[in-house]
Scaffold this active site. Structure first.
Site, PDB file in Angstrom:
ATOM      1  N   SER A 146       0.837  -1.193   0.000  1.00 17.27           N
ATOM      2  CA  SER A 146       0.000   0.000   0.000  1.00 17.27           C
ATOM      3  C   SER A 146       0.876   1.250   0.000  1.00 17.27           C
ATOM      4  CB  SER A 146      -0.907  -0.002   1.238  1.00 17.27           C
ATOM      5  OG  SER A 146      -1.628   1.199   1.360  1.00 17.27           O
ATOM      6  N   SER A 147       0.625   2.167  -0.938  1.00 16.99           N
ATOM      7  CA  SER A 147       1.315   3.451  -0.991  1.00 16.99           C
ATOM      8  C   SER A 147       2.832   3.247  -1.144  1.00 16.99           C
ATOM      9  CB  SER A 147       0.956   4.278   0.243  1.00 16.99           C
ATOM     10  OG  SER A 147       1.353   5.612   0.096  1.00 16.99           O
ATOM     11  N   SER A 148       3.625   3.556  -0.144  1.00 24.03           N
ATOM     12  CA  SER A 148       5.060   3.303  -0.232  1.00 24.03           C
ATOM     13  C   SER A 148       5.335   1.836  -0.515  1.00 24.03           C
ATOM     14  CB  SER A 148       5.744   3.724   1.078  1.00 24.03           C
ATOM     15  OG  SER A 148       7.101   3.375   1.078  1.00 24.03           O
ATOM     16  N   PHE A 170      -1.270  -1.157  -4.532  1.00 21.39           N
ATOM     17  CA  PHE A 170      -2.388  -0.316  -4.115  1.00 21.39           C
ATOM     18  C   PHE A 170      -1.898   1.114  -3.917  1.00 21.39           C
ATOM     19  CE2 PHE A 170      -3.520  -4.601  -2.858  1.00 21.39           C
ATOM     20  CZ  PHE A 170      -4.873  -4.693  -3.160  1.00 21.39           C
TER      21      PHE A 170
END
Length: 425
Positions: A146-148, A170
């Site tokens: 997720s993200s990073s 994501f």
């Protein structure tokens, strides 16, 4: 900036002092830290989840947290551990070291070069450890985040296509998006890739191919997710990822098919000549920087090939009419507690729930009880714990949290349960 602060469950001493009773949190029975897994140039920590019913020669899934988080928090806030219980695979949860808000390194020169000695190399060491220790299947190694962690998913797939067979990112950006650390400031920026934004698909694909100039094997299949209302990593980055991976796979930019697995999702697929989906992109209408939501991890592991069935739709209730949320805060000068009650007004039981809301101010959750609460910017997610995951029709569950604030402590204006809007109680 990619600054995600995961909420921490309050200690018994603190809550007792506040006069709040709560049940003990569920134990992560098989989540284990591995202190010595091999070469670790990124100074990362490794936790691993091995289900009791692990399969022989299991698949390995690396699940990576967003900025501000860590592996155990991502284990608690995502569904990959529960899915491992169902399907018998091993999950690795890396934890970034304390650099740039505890994000995985996706900006340095070394992060773009195979074998250069940064976070990517540490994660590859974790995978090699899991292969040895649990007799993991080298042909079924997958990455998600997720993200990073999504950005790192793209990086691992680009740098180690001989190790990673598929990825699910994501809210990510394409590999080598950030030219340097100073550019790693995507929050509120419509073009976080700075000068890299607007590259052609060929240019994005060439970046990946240059990272492995002698590689001739198959490239990882990629699943890409993004919300249209993401105010941290711009939604425009989804197209950059699509351009990169479709070009790497030698595909055009026109999708082979488009459908809607859920009402708010639009899924595009790019298939090769054998009808195998090589790239899949899912747009989530109205979603902010809070993916994966409930049910999305199931689609990710299905994309990996770790399930034998079509994933079910998110559990009831139906949009707008299937749930009611009552929110009651008790405030003081710089903080408050809140009691939250969720009532299932639908006709079917809710089996596993995630409640989401957006803060109108600078509220920040610091501890919680009867739910696992995480926060990314102004968006908060509360996920059930073991003993309150089922909400029968007409039944109510409750949880609470403590938070800080300054200025006016305005209540959230809307809540969603498992992606469906709830009425205010």
């Amino acid at each position: 900036m990619l600054r995600t602060k995961a909420a921490i469950v309050g200690t018994a001493t603190l809550l007792a002092a506040m006069g709040i009773a709560f049940a003990p949190p569920a134990a992560a029975a098989s989540l284990t830290e591995v202190p010595n897994f091999g070469s670790n140039p990124g100074n990362l920590r490794m936790h691993v989840y091995v289900p009791n019913a692990v399969r022989p020669t299991p698949a390995i899934v690396v699940a990576m947290h967003p900025c501000g988080g860590n592996g155990p928090q991502f284990y608690q806030s995502s569904e990959f551990g529960r899915l491992a219980d169902q399907h018998g695979f091993v999950v690795i949860y890396p934890s970034a070291s304390n650099k740039k808000f505890n994000c995985f390194d996706n900006w340095s020169d070394a992060s773009k070069i195979r074998g250069a000695g940064t976070d990517v190399e540490s994660i590859i060491s974790m995978i090699m450890y899991a292969k040895r220790q649990y007799q993991g299947d080298p042909n079924r190694v997958y990455a998600t985040g997720s993200s990073s962690g999504a950005m790192m998913t793209n990086a691992i797939a680009a740098l180690y296509p001989d190790v990673i067979k598929a990825g699910a990112a994501f809210m990510g950006v394409p590999f080598a998006c950030f030219p340097n650390e100073a550019a790693y400031q995507p929050g509120g920026n419509p073009a976080p890739c700075a000068g890299n934004l607007g590259k052609t698909p060929q240019q994005w694909g060439d970046i990946v191919r240059r990272a492995n100039p002698s590689y001739t094997g198959p490239w990882p299949r990629m699943q890409l997710w993004h919300g249209t209302a993401d105010n941290v990593v711009a939604y425009s980055e989804l197209q950059e990822e699509i351009d990169q991976w479709t070009n790497v796979h030698g595909l055009g930019t026109t999708p082979t098919s488009t459908d809607k697995p859920q009402a708010s999702w639009t899924r595009q697929r790019w298939n090769d000549s054998s009808s195998t989906t090589r790239v899949e992109a899912i747009t989530v209408a109205g979603a902010g920087h809070n993916l994966p939501m409930s049910g999305m991890a199931q689609y990710a592991i299905q994309f990996f090939g770790l399930t034998g069935t079509t994933p079910p739709p998110p559990p009831p209730p139906d949009p707008a009419t299937g749930c009611r949320v009552t929110y009651q805060p008790e405030s003081w000068s710089t903080g408050f507690t809140a009691d939250v009650r969720i009532t299932n007004t639908g006709t079917s039981s809710v089996n596993g729930w995630t409640l989401q809301w957006t803060w109108p101010g600078n509220q920040q959750v610091t501890s919680a009880w009867n739910a696992t609460v995480t926060q990314s910017g102004t968006q908060a997610n509360a996920r059930n714990v073991t003993w309150n995951g089922t909400i029968a029709p007409n039944a109510t569950v409750s949880f609470g949290f403590q938070a800080s604030h300054s200025g006016t402590n305005t209540a959230p204006s809307a809540f969603t349960l498992n992606g469906s809007a709830c009425a205010a109680g």
